[in-house]
Design a protein around this motif. Structure first.
Motif, mmCIF file in Angstrom:
data_model
loop_
_atom_site.group_PDB
_atom_site.id
_atom_site.type_symbol
_atom_site.label_atom_id
_atom_site.label_comp_id
_atom_site.label_asym_id
_atom_site.label_seq_id
_atom_site.Cartn_x
_atom_site.Cartn_y
_atom_site.Cartn_z
ATOM 1 N N ASN A 60 1.414 -1.125 -0.124
ATOM 2 C CA ASN A 60 -0.779 0.311 -0.036
ATOM 3 C C ASN A 60 1.157 1.249 -0.097
ATOM 4 O OD1 ASN A 60 -2.182 -1.467 -0.201
ATOM 5 N ND2 ASN A 60 -2.334 -1.851 2.586
ATOM 6 N N ARG A 116 0.104 3.232 -3.311
ATOM 7 C CA ARG A 116 -1.181 3.352 -3.654
ATOM 8 C C ARG A 116 -1.575 4.698 -3.413
ATOM 9 N NH1 ARG A 116 -5.937 3.202 -1.212
ATOM 10 N NH2 ARG A 116 -5.058 2.430 0.751
ATOM 11 N N LYS A 117 -2.560 4.978 -4.108
ATOM 12 C CA LYS A 117 -2.820 6.496 -4.098
ATOM 13 C C LYS A 117 -3.786 6.562 -2.830
ATOM 14 C CE LYS A 117 -2.218 8.553 -8.415
ATOM 15 N NZ LYS A 117 -2.230 9.333 -9.865
ATOM 16 N N LYS A 118 -4.254 7.223 -2.145
ATOM 17 C CA LYS A 118 -5.539 7.197 -1.663
ATOM 18 C C LYS A 118 -6.234 7.652 -1.942
ATOM 19 C CE LYS A 118 -2.247 8.167 2.863
ATOM 20 N NZ LYS A 118 -1.714 9.415 3.888
ATOM 21 N N SER A 119 -7.903 7.570 -1.047
ATOM 22 C CA SER A 119 -9.317 7.838 -2.112
ATOM 23 C C SER A 119 -9.631 8.909 -1.173
ATOM 24 C CB SER A 119 -10.056 6.183 -1.425
ATOM 25 O OG SER A 119 -10.276 6.296 0.474
ATOM 26 N N GLU A 120 -10.273 9.302 -1.776
ATOM 27 C CA GLU A 120 -11.049 10.510 -1.204
ATOM 28 C C GLU A 120 -11.186 10.653 0.117
ATOM 29 O OE1 GLU A 120 -13.654 13.987 -2.203
ATOM 30 O OE2 GLU A 120 -14.021 12.369 -4.122
ATOM 31 N N GLU A 126 -10.238 8.517 2.211
ATOM 32 C CA GLU A 126 -8.926 8.327 3.336
ATOM 33 C C GLU A 126 -8.479 9.684 3.696
ATOM 34 O OE1 GLU A 126 -7.386 3.745 1.966
ATOM 35 O OE2 GLU A 126 -7.217 6.148 1.399
ATOM 36 N N LYS A 127 -8.366 10.767 2.870
ATOM 37 C CA LYS A 127 -8.149 12.313 2.637
ATOM 38 C C LYS A 127 -8.790 12.424 3.113
ATOM 39 C CE LYS A 127 -5.756 12.460 -2.137
ATOM 40 N NZ LYS A 127 -6.273 13.183 -3.634
ATOM 41 N N LEU A 166 -8.191 11.944 7.098
ATOM 42 C CA LEU A 166 -6.665 12.750 7.667
ATOM 43 C C LEU A 166 -7.244 13.403 8.120
ATOM 44 C CD1 LEU A 166 -4.136 10.651 5.453
ATOM 45 C CD2 LEU A 166 -4.823 10.209 7.753
#
Length: 60
Positions: free
Chosen positions: A3, A6-10, A12-13, A16
């Protein structure tokens, strides 16, 4: 480990950002009440968007 790139999903953003705002809110709560309230309001404004994205994601 995989991971890492891997780009973070919206979702997850936003989660955070929510956690960061809540942390700042807690730190400011005993120092500056006005800024603390602003951080809390910003964090609370993210909740409906996060819930909306989670519901849409569960539908798939």
């Amino acid at each position: 480990m995989f991971n890492l790139f891997r780009k973070k999903s919206e979702i997850e953003k936003l989660e955070l950002k929510f956690k960061k705002l809540m942390s700042e809110w807690h730190e400011l709560s005993s120092i500056n009440r006005k800024l603390s309230d602003e951080k809390y309001a910003l964090a609370q404004a993210l909740i409906p968007r996060i819930d909306q994205l989670k519901k849409r994601h569960e539908a798939y």
